[in-house]
Every structure is written in structure tokens, then in C-alpha cells.
Motif scaffolding. Structure first.
Motif, PDB file in Angstrom:
ATOM      1  N   VAL A   1       0.861  -1.183   0.000  1.00 14.85           N
ATOM      2  CA  VAL A   1       0.000   0.000   0.000  1.00 14.85           C
ATOM      3  C   VAL A   1       0.898   1.234   0.000  1.00 14.85           C
ATOM      4  CG1 VAL A   1      -2.025  -1.022   1.121  1.00 14.85           C
ATOM      5  CG2 VAL A   1      -0.198  -0.051   2.530  1.00 14.85           C
ATOM      6  N   LYS A   2       0.338   2.324  -0.522  1.00 13.00           N
ATOM      7  CA  LYS A   2       1.067   3.594  -0.562  1.00 13.00           C
ATOM      8  C   LYS A   2       0.232   4.642   0.150  1.00 13.00           C
ATOM      9  CE  LYS A   2       1.592   6.805  -3.845  1.00 13.00           C
ATOM     10  NZ  LYS A   2       1.895   7.500  -5.048  1.00 13.00           N
ATOM     11  N   PRO A   3       0.655   5.029   1.362  1.00 12.25           N
ATOM     12  CA  PRO A   3      -0.079   6.072   2.076  1.00 12.25           C
ATOM     13  C   PRO A   3       0.340   7.472   1.612  1.00 12.25           C
ATOM     14  CG  PRO A   3       1.664   5.191   3.463  1.00 12.25           C
ATOM     15  CD  PRO A   3       1.708   4.430   2.165  1.00 12.25           C
ATOM     16  N   THR A   4      -0.607   8.385   1.688  1.00  9.75           N
ATOM     17  CA  THR A   4      -0.306   9.800   1.546  1.00  9.75           C
ATOM     18  C   THR A   4      -0.512  10.402   2.926  1.00  9.75           C
ATOM     19  OG1 THR A   4      -0.995   9.887  -0.763  1.00  9.75           O
ATOM     20  CG2 THR A   4      -0.942  11.980   0.435  1.00  9.75           C
ATOM     21  N   PHE A   5       0.545  11.024   3.444  1.00  5.02           N
ATOM     22  CA  PHE A   5       0.502  11.600   4.779  1.00  5.02           C
ATOM     23  C   PHE A   5       0.091  13.069   4.703  1.00  5.02           C
ATOM     24  CE2 PHE A   5       3.329   7.980   5.142  1.00  5.02           C
ATOM     25  CZ  PHE A   5       2.956   7.409   6.346  1.00  5.02           C
ATOM     26  N   SER A   6      -0.439  13.575   5.806  1.00  4.65           N
ATOM     27  CA  SER A   6      -0.936  14.951   5.852  1.00  4.65           C
ATOM     28  C   SER A   6       0.165  15.989   5.661  1.00  4.65           C
ATOM     29  CB  SER A   6      -1.682  15.209   7.164  1.00  4.65           C
ATOM     30  OG  SER A   6      -0.843  14.957   8.276  1.00  4.65           O
ATOM     31  N   ASP A   7       1.437  15.593   5.818  1.00  2.00           N
ATOM     32  CA  ASP A   7       2.540  16.530   5.574  1.00  2.00           C
ATOM     33  C   ASP A   7       2.991  16.516   4.116  1.00  2.00           C
ATOM     34  OD1 ASP A   7       3.915  14.119   5.432  1.00  2.00           O
ATOM     35  OD2 ASP A   7       5.403  14.647   6.942  1.00  2.00           O
ATOM     36  N   GLY A   8       2.245  15.781   3.271  1.00  2.00           N
ATOM     37  CA  GLY A   8       2.542  15.733   1.845  1.00  2.00           C
ATOM     38  C   GLY A   8       3.417  14.566   1.424  1.00  2.00           C
ATOM     39  N   HIS A   9       4.004  13.851   2.373  1.00  2.00           N
ATOM     40  CA  HIS A   9       4.869  12.714   2.023  1.00  2.00           C
ATOM     41  C   HIS A   9       4.024  11.600   1.414  1.00  2.00           C
ATOM     42  CE1 HIS A   9       8.257   9.991   2.215  1.00  2.00           C
ATOM     43  NE2 HIS A   9       7.500   9.110   2.841  1.00  2.00           N
ATOM     44  N   ASP A  10       4.411  11.146   0.220  1.00  4.23           N
ATOM     45  CA  ASP A  10       3.634  10.096  -0.447  1.00  4.23           C
ATOM     46  C   ASP A  10       4.495   9.174  -1.294  1.00  4.23           C
ATOM     47  OD1 ASP A  10       4.305  11.675  -2.614  1.00  4.23           O
ATOM     48  OD2 ASP A  10       2.256  11.944  -3.323  1.00  4.23           O
ATOM     49  N   SER A  11       5.801   9.123  -1.010  1.00  9.05           N
ATOM     50  CA  SER A  11       6.673   8.305  -1.861  1.00  9.05           C
ATOM     51  C   SER A  11       7.074   6.971  -1.232  1.00  9.05           C
ATOM     52  CB  SER A  11       7.927   9.104  -2.249  1.00  9.05           C
ATOM     53  OG  SER A  11       8.637   9.510  -1.102  1.00  9.05           O
ATOM     54  N   GLY A  12       6.527   6.638  -0.072  1.00  7.14           N
ATOM     55  CA  GLY A  12       6.857   5.360   0.555  1.00  7.14           C
ATOM     56  C   GLY A  12       5.880   4.270   0.152  1.00  7.14           C
ATOM     57  N   ILE A  13       6.397   3.145  -0.307  1.00  7.04           N
ATOM     58  CA  ILE A  13       5.566   1.986  -0.633  1.00  7.04           C
ATOM     59  C   ILE A  13       5.796   0.948   0.456  1.00  7.04           C
ATOM     60  CG2 ILE A  13       5.149   0.121  -2.286  1.00  7.04           C
ATOM     61  CD1 ILE A  13       5.908   2.118  -4.491  1.00  7.04           C
ATOM     62  N   PHE A  14       4.723   0.647   1.187  1.00  9.39           N
ATOM     63  CA  PHE A  14       4.789  -0.251   2.337  1.00  9.39           C
ATOM     64  C   PHE A  14       4.338  -1.648   1.916  1.00  9.39           C
ATOM     65  CE2 PHE A  14       4.827   3.914   4.056  1.00  9.39           C
ATOM     66  CZ  PHE A  14       5.361   3.864   5.343  1.00  9.39           C
ATOM     67  N   SER A  15       5.312  -2.529   1.657  1.00 10.17           N
ATOM     68  CA  SER A  15       4.994  -3.911   1.283  1.00 10.17           C
ATOM     69  C   SER A  15       4.395  -4.628   2.493  1.00 10.17           C
ATOM     70  CB  SER A  15       6.251  -4.641   0.813  1.00 10.17           C
ATOM     71  OG  SER A  15       7.129  -4.846   1.918  1.00 10.17           O
ATOM     72  N   TRP A  16       3.760  -5.763   2.242  1.00  6.62           N
ATOM     73  CA  TRP A  16       3.219  -6.561   3.356  1.00  6.62           C
ATOM     74  C   TRP A  16       4.349  -6.931   4.308  1.00  6.62           C
ATOM     75  CZ3 TRP A  16      -0.713  -4.463   2.047  1.00  6.62           C
ATOM     76  CH2 TRP A  16      -1.502  -4.741   0.935  1.00  6.62           C
ATOM     77  N   ASP A  17       5.527  -7.286   3.745  1.00  4.93           N
ATOM     78  CA  ASP A  17       6.684  -7.619   4.576  1.00  4.93           C
ATOM     79  C   ASP A  17       7.039  -6.455   5.493  1.00  4.93           C
ATOM     80  OD1 ASP A  17       6.983 -10.048   3.298  1.00  4.93           O
ATOM     81  OD2 ASP A  17       8.705  -9.435   2.100  1.00  4.93           O
ATOM     82  N   TYR A  18       7.042  -5.247   4.938  1.00  2.00           N
ATOM     83  CA  TYR A  18       7.468  -4.091   5.707  1.00  2.00           C
ATOM     84  C   TYR A  18       6.446  -3.753   6.797  1.00  2.00           C
ATOM     85  CZ  TYR A  18      10.034   0.121   6.825  1.00  2.00           C
ATOM     86  OH  TYR A  18      10.766   1.063   7.499  1.00  2.00           O
ATOM     87  N   LEU A  19       5.160  -3.870   6.485  1.00  4.43           N
ATOM     88  CA  LEU A  19       4.133  -3.638   7.506  1.00  4.43           C
ATOM     89  C   LEU A  19       4.242  -4.671   8.624  1.00  4.43           C
ATOM     90  CD1 LEU A  19       1.037  -2.693   5.329  1.00  4.43           C
ATOM     91  CD2 LEU A  19       2.321  -1.187   6.866  1.00  4.43           C
ATOM     92  N   TYR A  20       4.511  -5.918   8.258  1.00  6.66           N
ATOM     93  CA  TYR A  20       4.683  -6.973   9.263  1.00  6.66           C
ATOM     94  C   TYR A  20       5.901  -6.665  10.134  1.00  6.66           C
ATOM     95  CZ  TYR A  20       4.135 -11.702  11.146  1.00  6.66           C
ATOM     96  OH  TYR A  20       3.914 -12.779  11.966  1.00  6.66           O
ATOM     97  N   PHE A  21       6.984  -6.219   9.496  1.00 11.22           N
ATOM     98  CA  PHE A  21       8.196  -5.819  10.215  1.00 11.22           C
ATOM     99  C   PHE A  21       7.885  -4.681  11.189  1.00 11.22           C
ATOM    100  CE2 PHE A  21      11.581  -2.572  10.226  1.00 11.22           C
ATOM    101  CZ  PHE A  21      12.549  -3.248  10.953  1.00 11.22           C
TER     102      PHE A  21
END
Length: 136
Positions: free
Chosen positions: A79-99
Motif C-alpha cells: 500500500v502507498k499512504p499519503t501523509f498529511s505533511d505531503g509525504h507520499d513516496s513510501g511503498i509499504f509492502s506486506w513484509d514491511y508492515l509486518y516488520f
């Protein structure tokens, strides 16, 4: 970005909780994590936060009140969240969310230690960015 490892369980439910500022993720192995938006933002897997190699990480501050304003699927792996500070370039894989979910306590400790070593307050505004060669 974390890869997709076969041993990482797949998520079965993902819920944004705006009021409490957490992403709740339930995985197929029965694990249920409530990952604070601040933790996600501070440890975003993006080059803007992680840099392009060891030692290039950018210490994030002033993210306690950050919100996730949208959450987009990326294929069947992230998933790719867009944060309220404008940051939107992080792609959070299932592995990374589990981590993030399994290592939350250690990550918070590491973050607090890095803030202390840098002599920076968690709620301090981010310093102005210098130019970044890759444009992120």
C-alpha cells in the motif's frame, strides 16, 4: 523497499483509524498490529527518509500529529499512504508492515535514541531540506 518473502503472512484486513492515528493490519497468521501513523512516517521506506544507502537516513521530527489522508493499493503486495505533511513516496509492502508491527517497541527505542544522539526534540519542525540528487 522490503521484498516479498514467502514466509510473511498476507494481510487479511487493513483499517485506517483516523481518530487514534493508527493503521490496523490483521495478518493470516492471526497477528493483529496497530501501527501508529507517526511510526509509519518516521520509518517510511522511501528514499526521502531512508536515503540511498546505510548512513544516509534522514531523522524525521515533528510527525506526532501526522495523519494518513489516503491509502492506495500497489498491486497485490503493498500500500502507498499519503501523509498529511505531503509525504507520499513510501511503498509499504506486506513484509514491511509486518516488520513494523513485530518490531514496534525496538523501532521506538531506536528512534528515541537517534533523537537523543542528535540533540533534537521529537516535536521539533523538520529542518529545511537541502537539494536531493534523485529529486525525491
Amino acid at each position: 523497499m522490503a521484498g516479498l518473502r514467502s514466509e510473511t503472512p498476507l494481510p487479511e484486513a487493513i483499517t485506517l483509524h483516523g481518530q487514534s492515528r493508527v493503521l490496523e493490519v490483521g495478518f493470516a497468521d492471526g497477528s493483529l498490529f496497530r501501527i501508529p501513523f507517526e511510526l509509519m512516517r518516521v520509518f517510511s521506506p522511501s528514499a526521502e527518509v531512508q536515503g540511498h544507502g546505510p548512513g544516509q537516513e534522514v531523522l524525521q521530527t515533528g510527525k506526532r500529529e501526522v495523519d494518513v489522508v489516503s491509502l492506495e493499493p500497489v498491486g497485490n503486495y503493498a500500500v502507498k499512504p499519503t501523509f498529511s505533511d505531503g509525504h507520499d513516496s513510501g511503498i509499504f509492502s506486506w513484509d514491511y508492515l509486518y516488520f513494523l508491527g513485530t518490531q514496534q517497541a525496538q523501532l521506538w527505542e531506536d528512534y528515541q535514541r537517534r533523537l537523543q544522539e542528535a540533540g533534537v526534540d521529537r516535536d521539533a519542525p523538520m529542518a529545511a531540506k537541502a537539494g536531493h540528487a534523485c529529486g525525491h
